[in-house]
Design a protein around this motif. Sequence first.
Motif, PDB file in Angstrom:
ATOM      1  N   VAL A 147       0.854  -1.184   0.000  1.00  0.00           N
ATOM      2  CA  VAL A 147       0.000   0.000   0.000  1.00  0.00           C
ATOM      3  C   VAL A 147       0.890   1.235   0.000  1.00  0.00           C
ATOM      4  CG1 VAL A 147      -1.805   1.281   1.215  1.00  0.00           C
ATOM      5  CG2 VAL A 147      -1.800  -1.220   1.281  1.00  0.00           C
ATOM      6  N   LEU A 148       0.797   2.029  -1.058  1.00  0.00           N
ATOM      7  CA  LEU A 148       1.574   3.272  -1.176  1.00  0.00           C
ATOM      8  C   LEU A 148       3.065   3.016  -0.996  1.00  0.00           C
ATOM      9  CD1 LEU A 148      -0.820   5.573   0.904  1.00  0.00           C
ATOM     10  CD2 LEU A 148      -0.650   5.424  -1.588  1.00  0.00           C
ATOM     11  N   GLY A 149       3.525   1.876  -1.509  1.00  0.00           N
ATOM     12  CA  GLY A 149       4.950   1.565  -1.454  1.00  0.00           C
ATOM     13  C   GLY A 149       5.418   0.873  -0.197  1.00  0.00           C
ATOM     14  N   MET A 150       4.542   0.670   0.787  1.00  0.00           N
ATOM     15  CA  MET A 150       4.908  -0.004   2.029  1.00  0.00           C
ATOM     16  C   MET A 150       4.275  -1.387   2.090  1.00  0.00           C
ATOM     17  SD  MET A 150       4.758   2.955   4.987  1.00  0.00           S
ATOM     18  CE  MET A 150       5.571   1.878   6.167  1.00  0.00           C
ATOM     19  N   GLY A 151       5.027  -2.346   2.638  1.00  0.00           N
ATOM     20  CA  GLY A 151       4.502  -3.688   2.810  1.00  0.00           C
ATOM     21  C   GLY A 151       3.641  -3.770   4.055  1.00  0.00           C
ATOM     22  N   VAL A 152       2.369  -4.115   3.894  1.00  0.00           N
ATOM     23  CA  VAL A 152       1.393  -4.129   4.990  1.00  0.00           C
ATOM     24  C   VAL A 152       0.837  -5.540   5.137  1.00  0.00           C
ATOM     25  CG1 VAL A 152      -0.765  -3.179   5.870  1.00  0.00           C
ATOM     26  CG2 VAL A 152       0.787  -1.724   4.558  1.00  0.00           C
ATOM     27  N   GLU A 164     -11.487  -9.418   1.882  1.00  0.00           N
ATOM     28  CA  GLU A 164     -12.365  -8.406   1.308  1.00  0.00           C
ATOM     29  C   GLU A 164     -11.690  -7.035   1.322  1.00  0.00           C
ATOM     30  OE1 GLU A 164     -13.123 -10.633   3.470  1.00  0.00           O
ATOM     31  OE2 GLU A 164     -14.933 -11.719   2.859  1.00  0.00           O
ATOM     32  N   LEU A 165     -10.994  -6.733   2.420  1.00  0.00           N
ATOM     33  CA  LEU A 165     -10.274  -5.467   2.498  1.00  0.00           C
ATOM     34  C   LEU A 165      -9.148  -5.444   1.472  1.00  0.00           C
ATOM     35  CD1 LEU A 165      -9.455  -2.782   3.721  1.00  0.00           C
ATOM     36  CD2 LEU A 165      -8.327  -4.025   5.581  1.00  0.00           C
ATOM     37  N   ALA A 166      -8.439  -6.557   1.310  1.00  0.00           N
ATOM     38  CA  ALA A 166      -7.369  -6.623   0.316  1.00  0.00           C
ATOM     39  C   ALA A 166      -7.921  -6.399  -1.085  1.00  0.00           C
ATOM     40  CB  ALA A 166      -6.668  -7.978   0.400  1.00  0.00           C
ATOM     41  N   LEU A 167      -9.085  -6.989  -1.388  1.00  0.00           N
ATOM     42  CA  LEU A 167      -9.700  -6.801  -2.700  1.00  0.00           C
ATOM     43  C   LEU A 167     -10.069  -5.339  -2.924  1.00  0.00           C
ATOM     44  CD1 LEU A 167     -10.763  -8.113  -5.281  1.00  0.00           C
ATOM     45  CD2 LEU A 167     -12.929  -8.546  -4.085  1.00  0.00           C
ATOM     46  N   ASP A 168     -10.580  -4.690  -1.885  1.00  0.00           N
ATOM     47  CA  ASP A 168     -10.912  -3.264  -1.978  1.00  0.00           C
ATOM     48  C   ASP A 168      -9.655  -2.444  -2.252  1.00  0.00           C
ATOM     49  OD1 ASP A 168     -12.267  -0.900  -1.922  1.00  0.00           O
ATOM     50  OD2 ASP A 168     -12.935  -1.055   0.162  1.00  0.00           O
ATOM     51  N   PRO A 264       6.005  -2.408  13.582  1.00  0.00           N
ATOM     52  CA  PRO A 264       4.896  -1.593  14.079  1.00  0.00           C
ATOM     53  C   PRO A 264       3.544  -2.228  13.746  1.00  0.00           C
ATOM     54  CG  PRO A 264       6.527  -0.218  12.971  1.00  0.00           C
ATOM     55  CD  PRO A 264       6.929  -1.638  12.722  1.00  0.00           C
ATOM     56  N   LYS A 265       2.657  -2.247  14.758  1.00  0.00           N
ATOM     57  CA  LYS A 265       1.329  -2.849  14.562  1.00  0.00           C
ATOM     58  C   LYS A 265       0.252  -1.874  15.014  1.00  0.00           C
ATOM     59  CE  LYS A 265      -0.671  -5.827  17.393  1.00  0.00           C
ATOM     60  NZ  LYS A 265      -1.036  -7.030  18.151  1.00  0.00           N
ATOM     61  N   ILE A 266      -0.805  -1.785  14.216  1.00  0.00           N
ATOM     62  CA  ILE A 266      -1.942  -0.927  14.534  1.00  0.00           C
ATOM     63  C   ILE A 266      -3.181  -1.807  14.669  1.00  0.00           C
ATOM     64  CG2 ILE A 266      -3.472   0.884  13.677  1.00  0.00           C
ATOM     65  CD1 ILE A 266      -1.061   2.084  12.234  1.00  0.00           C
ATOM     66  N   VAL A 267      -3.871  -1.699  15.796  1.00  0.00           N
ATOM     67  CA  VAL A 267      -5.156  -2.385  15.967  1.00  0.00           C
ATOM     68  C   VAL A 267      -6.234  -1.497  15.352  1.00  0.00           C
ATOM     69  CG1 VAL A 267      -6.857  -3.213  17.620  1.00  0.00           C
ATOM     70  CG2 VAL A 267      -4.417  -3.591  18.054  1.00  0.00           C
ATOM     71  N   MET A 268      -6.902  -2.022  14.325  1.00  0.00           N
ATOM     72  CA  MET A 268      -7.924  -1.251  13.618  1.00  0.00           C
ATOM     73  C   MET A 268      -9.302  -1.842  13.906  1.00  0.00           C
ATOM     74  SD  MET A 268      -8.022  -0.114   9.626  1.00  0.00           S
ATOM     75  CE  MET A 268      -6.594   0.923   9.938  1.00  0.00           C
ATOM     76  N   PRO A 269     -10.159  -1.110  14.610  1.00  0.00           N
ATOM     77  CA  PRO A 269     -11.510  -1.627  14.904  1.00  0.00           C
ATOM     78  C   PRO A 269     -12.312  -1.854  13.631  1.00  0.00           C
ATOM     79  CG  PRO A 269     -10.961   0.261  16.297  1.00  0.00           C
ATOM     80  CD  PRO A 269      -9.907   0.197  15.234  1.00  0.00           C
ATOM     81  N   ILE A 278      -9.831   3.157   3.130  1.00  0.00           N
ATOM     82  CA  ILE A 278      -9.355   4.522   3.359  1.00  0.00           C
ATOM     83  C   ILE A 278      -8.569   4.606   4.660  1.00  0.00           C
ATOM     84  CG2 ILE A 278     -10.112   6.873   3.892  1.00  0.00           C
ATOM     85  CD1 ILE A 278     -12.322   6.556   1.877  1.00  0.00           C
ATOM     86  N   LEU A 279      -9.043   3.888   5.685  1.00  0.00           N
ATOM     87  CA  LEU A 279      -8.351   3.906   6.968  1.00  0.00           C
ATOM     88  C   LEU A 279      -6.968   3.259   6.866  1.00  0.00           C
ATOM     89  CD1 LEU A 279     -11.294   3.015   9.396  1.00  0.00           C
ATOM     90  CD2 LEU A 279     -10.224   5.257   9.017  1.00  0.00           C
ATOM     91  N   VAL A 280      -6.851   2.187   6.078  1.00  0.00           N
ATOM     92  CA  VAL A 280      -5.538   1.554   5.882  1.00  0.00           C
ATOM     93  C   VAL A 280      -4.592   2.513   5.167  1.00  0.00           C
ATOM     94  CG1 VAL A 280      -4.322  -0.271   4.629  1.00  0.00           C
ATOM     95  CG2 VAL A 280      -6.363  -0.821   5.964  1.00  0.00           C
TER      96      VAL A 280
END
Length: 320
Positions: A147-152, A164-168, A264-269, A278-280
């Motif tokens: 995503v935007l050049g970064m491995g997520v 589903e999020l990956a497909l989006d 680094p890890k982000i918990v996303m509700p 958009i949040l990712v």
Amino acid sequence: MLDSLQSTVDQTGHQLKLRWLTPEPEIERPLRGEEPEQAQQSLIGSLNCIHPNRLQVIGHPEQLYLATLGTTAYAETVKKLFSDRPAAVIFTDDIEPSPDLRDEATRTQTPLLGSTLGDQELINHLRYFLTHALAERTTVHGVFIEVLGMGVLLVGDPAVGKSELALDLITRGHRIIADDAPRFARIAPETIEGTCPETLRDFLEVRGLGILNIRAMFGEGAILRNKTLNLVIDLQPLDQRQLACIDRLTGGLSAMTILGVAIPKIVMPVAPGRNLAILVEAAVRHQMLRIRGYDAGVDFIDRQARAISQDRPDPPAAKP
């Protein structure tokens, strides 16, 4: 055996012009030494008898050095070279080993290899190959995407919506590396690289749709073979109590350790109505700013502190 001398020659011999100067060993010869002191050795480098390499390389500079030694010093150096039990000795620049070197190799059962390449060119190519071939590896359940050049890495419980999020994200122009079982390797002390197992490459499983071939649907530009891991996003369906526990300034930022490296890890509700794609993207942009040294939470606190100090009246002057 992927970490053997024979497999390395099989995979790189044609490109690096490697040939056996002694008979190929019948038993697999490990590149990583079995003794504790051998485990600490460098895998490959120019001739070094003080900190011996597992693959000792002799080129023109080393050949000239050996030629300048006296009879006693030369014999001691040759004996030390083979007594350190290298996995092999490689002669570059089409150098032919002298009879005494061949004799010592035969006595210690040390394989000799030759190449027409220069010593530094061969060392650079083999070092790159061995770094990746012998790296520590692990498989993590999730979806690995650029995503935007970064491995997520998207992780979370089954059916939480990772695919589903990956497909989006793919429809928004980002690229997928691996679905379900990305494989990670530690290629440097602080660097983790992710790839996709060959059998899963190009495919994405989306519940209700089944298996999708992303390359066939979106083209070559939607697929990436490998990428450095920069950020983990943990998708979690949280209740109100759990949401209240998330820091309002820093969010759900923590770290996830993979192969000894803290990522680094982000918990996303996850909740109905939230646009996770958009949040990712926002999380990735936010992490980019952190890497550059800017933290919006710290900036916000500093700005509030300055505003409070400016609104505070000056203390009364002290009476004489």
